[in-house]
Design a protein around this motif. Sequence first.
Motif, PDB file in Angstrom:
ATOM      1  N   TYR A   1       2.647   0.863  -6.174  1.00  0.00           N
ATOM      2  CA  TYR A   1       2.607   1.514  -4.870  1.00  0.00           C
ATOM      3  C   TYR A   1       4.008   1.659  -4.271  1.00  0.00           C
ATOM      4  O   TYR A   1       4.979   1.881  -5.000  1.00  0.00           O
ATOM      5  CB  TYR A   1       1.632   0.812  -3.934  1.00  0.00           C
ATOM      6  CG  TYR A   1       0.186   1.024  -4.347  1.00  0.00           C
ATOM      7  CD1 TYR A   1      -0.378   2.279  -4.292  1.00  0.00           C
ATOM      8  CD2 TYR A   1      -0.579  -0.043  -4.801  1.00  0.00           C
ATOM      9  CE1 TYR A   1      -1.696   2.484  -4.678  1.00  0.00           C
ATOM     10  CE2 TYR A   1      -1.895   0.151  -5.190  1.00  0.00           C
ATOM     11  CZ  TYR A   1      -2.450   1.418  -5.133  1.00  0.00           C
ATOM     12  OH  TYR A   1      -3.740   1.610  -5.529  1.00  0.00           O
TER      13      TYR A   1
ATOM     14  N   TYR B   1       7.551  -0.085   1.895  1.00  0.00           N
ATOM     15  CA  TYR B   1       6.644   0.292   2.968  1.00  0.00           C
ATOM     16  C   TYR B   1       6.117  -0.957   3.674  1.00  0.00           C
ATOM     17  O   TYR B   1       4.964  -1.359   3.529  1.00  0.00           O
ATOM     18  CB  TYR B   1       5.502   1.125   2.391  1.00  0.00           C
ATOM     19  CG  TYR B   1       4.598   1.768   3.405  1.00  0.00           C
ATOM     20  CD1 TYR B   1       5.101   2.521   4.460  1.00  0.00           C
ATOM     21  CD2 TYR B   1       3.212   1.637   3.284  1.00  0.00           C
ATOM     22  CE1 TYR B   1       4.257   3.123   5.376  1.00  0.00           C
ATOM     23  CE2 TYR B   1       2.353   2.231   4.187  1.00  0.00           C
ATOM     24  CZ  TYR B   1       2.878   2.975   5.236  1.00  0.00           C
ATOM     25  OH  TYR B   1       2.034   3.569   6.145  1.00  0.00           O
TER      26      TYR B   1
ATOM     27  N   THR C   1       0.856  -1.172   0.000  1.00  0.00           N
ATOM     28  CA  THR C   1       0.000   0.000   0.000  1.00  0.00           C
ATOM     29  C   THR C   1       0.897   1.228   0.000  1.00  0.00           C
ATOM     30  O   THR C   1       2.041   1.163  -0.441  1.00  0.00           O
ATOM     31  CB  THR C   1      -0.972  -0.018   1.193  1.00  0.00           C
ATOM     32  OG1 THR C   1      -1.841   1.119   1.096  1.00  0.00           O
ATOM     33  CG2 THR C   1      -0.248  -0.005   2.531  1.00  0.00           C
ATOM     34  N   CYS C   2       0.386   2.341   0.492  1.00  0.00           N
ATOM     35  CA  CYS C   2       1.117   3.605   0.440  1.00  0.00           C
ATOM     36  C   CYS C   2       0.704   4.444   1.641  1.00  0.00           C
ATOM     37  O   CYS C   2      -0.481   4.454   2.007  1.00  0.00           O
ATOM     38  CB  CYS C   2       0.777   4.328  -0.869  1.00  0.00           C
ATOM     39  SG  CYS C   2       1.364   6.027  -0.955  1.00  0.00           S
ATOM     40  N   PRO C   3       1.632   5.139   2.292  1.00  0.00           N
ATOM     41  CA  PRO C   3       1.266   5.957   3.451  1.00  0.00           C
ATOM     42  C   PRO C   3       0.359   7.126   3.093  1.00  0.00           C
ATOM     43  O   PRO C   3      -0.240   7.733   3.990  1.00  0.00           O
ATOM     44  CB  PRO C   3       2.621   6.450   3.975  1.00  0.00           C
ATOM     45  CG  PRO C   3       3.531   6.388   2.798  1.00  0.00           C
ATOM     46  CD  PRO C   3       3.074   5.195   2.011  1.00  0.00           C
TER      47      PRO C   3
ATOM     48  N   ARG D   1      -2.234   6.665   1.306  1.00  0.00           N
ATOM     49  CA  ARG D   1      -3.541   6.051   1.070  1.00  0.00           C
ATOM     50  C   ARG D   1      -4.088   5.346   2.316  1.00  0.00           C
ATOM     51  O   ARG D   1      -5.298   5.177   2.455  1.00  0.00           O
ATOM     52  CB  ARG D   1      -3.455   5.037  -0.078  1.00  0.00           C
ATOM     53  CG  ARG D   1      -2.992   5.627  -1.392  1.00  0.00           C
ATOM     54  CD  ARG D   1      -2.932   4.572  -2.482  1.00  0.00           C
ATOM     55  NE  ARG D   1      -4.268   4.157  -2.884  1.00  0.00           N
ATOM     56  CZ  ARG D   1      -4.945   4.726  -3.890  1.00  0.00           C
ATOM     57  NH1 ARG D   1      -4.422   5.718  -4.575  1.00  0.00           N
ATOM     58  NH2 ARG D   1      -6.153   4.299  -4.199  1.00  0.00           N
ATOM     59  N   ASP D   2      -3.176   4.899   3.205  1.00  0.00           N
ATOM     60  CA  ASP D   2      -3.648   4.097   4.342  1.00  0.00           C
ATOM     61  C   ASP D   2      -3.897   4.921   5.599  1.00  0.00           C
ATOM     62  O   ASP D   2      -4.191   4.363   6.650  1.00  0.00           O
ATOM     63  CB  ASP D   2      -2.668   2.953   4.625  1.00  0.00           C
ATOM     64  CG  ASP D   2      -1.318   3.425   5.182  1.00  0.00           C
ATOM     65  OD1 ASP D   2      -1.134   4.648   5.387  1.00  0.00           O
ATOM     66  OD2 ASP D   2      -0.448   2.565   5.404  1.00  0.00           O
TER      67      ASP D   2
ATOM     68  N   VAL E   1      -5.416   9.699   2.913  1.00  0.00           N
ATOM     69  CA  VAL E   1      -6.267   8.592   2.503  1.00  0.00           C
ATOM     70  C   VAL E   1      -6.644   8.655   1.025  1.00  0.00           C
ATOM     71  O   VAL E   1      -7.125   7.683   0.459  1.00  0.00           O
ATOM     72  CB  VAL E   1      -7.560   8.538   3.357  1.00  0.00           C
ATOM     73  CG1 VAL E   1      -7.224   8.181   4.785  1.00  0.00           C
ATOM     74  CG2 VAL E   1      -8.330   9.848   3.276  1.00  0.00           C
TER      75      VAL E   1
END
Length: 305
Positions: free
Chosen positions: A90, A94, A32-34, A36-37, A42
């Motif tokens: 992504y 991470y 994922t990606c910081p 987006r999470d 977000v």
Amino acid sequence: MHLPHYVNTFGAAMQQKYGQKVHKLTINAAFTCPNRDGVKGVGGCTFCNNSTFNPNGRKPPGVLEQLDAGKGVILKRTGARRYLAYFQAYTNTYAAIEELRALYDEALTHPDVIGLSVGTRPDCVPDRVLDLLCEYRDRGLEVWLELGLQSASDQTLARVNRGHGWAEYEEATRRARQRGLSVCTHLIVGMPGEGRRDSLHSLARVLEVGTDGLKLHPLHVVKGTQLAREWRRGDYQPLEFDDYVDTAVAMVQQTPADIIYHRLTGTASKELLLAPDWCSQKWAVLNAIHDRLHYASISRAKGAA
């Protein structure tokens, strides 16, 4: 067309180094990606729909399965028999270091993979990640850290909700290159509010810090993004074909010959692409870049005669 006459391309550089064709095989490792999470945000970047960059879909198969599938395509297309495992979709640093090591190690068990190319954000490369990549480099493997900067303008990065600024890129690049890791910097041409001068300014700042490779992309509007909504409202005007080609040529001409261009354009599938239409025409873009570099070379030669 033979771009290596005018550009230090990744393919030509690998051919010279290894005596054979080396190609990147893209991997979606379900990161994922910081941005987006919830750690940084977000919504993600306004232009981001990772299906554009990831050919393996939302539910990816295993790493080795993806490598074998990609190998089959590339072998038919280019004849390449040696590959870099390109962790692309992504943010591929991470995760916990043990998880990263397991994924990278799995890719390197493939008998035809000779190294790694790891795409990530400048704010997601702590020292322990750089040290891990150095371990692979010290084993004699080809290792590239690909940092998505996109623009050197903090104003632009804030406008596209990037979630980091120039300072994070500069700091991460210096730490990586101090360790002897090869860095490839991603820049997007046509960012909202930017023109040719801005792209050349971003390039100049990147060159001042130092990089080993560059990857250029035209900004394209794809379905399911905030940028698509801005485009429909008339708040974003995509680049014209000639503007992109002219800017890319100018950037190549201002880049030292020892820096490797990993990519000179980027494409999106017709199913996702909204604008501009020419972003689905990779070879038209590359041919135009080649032709303008060729004519510029002829003009210089005539001027020196």
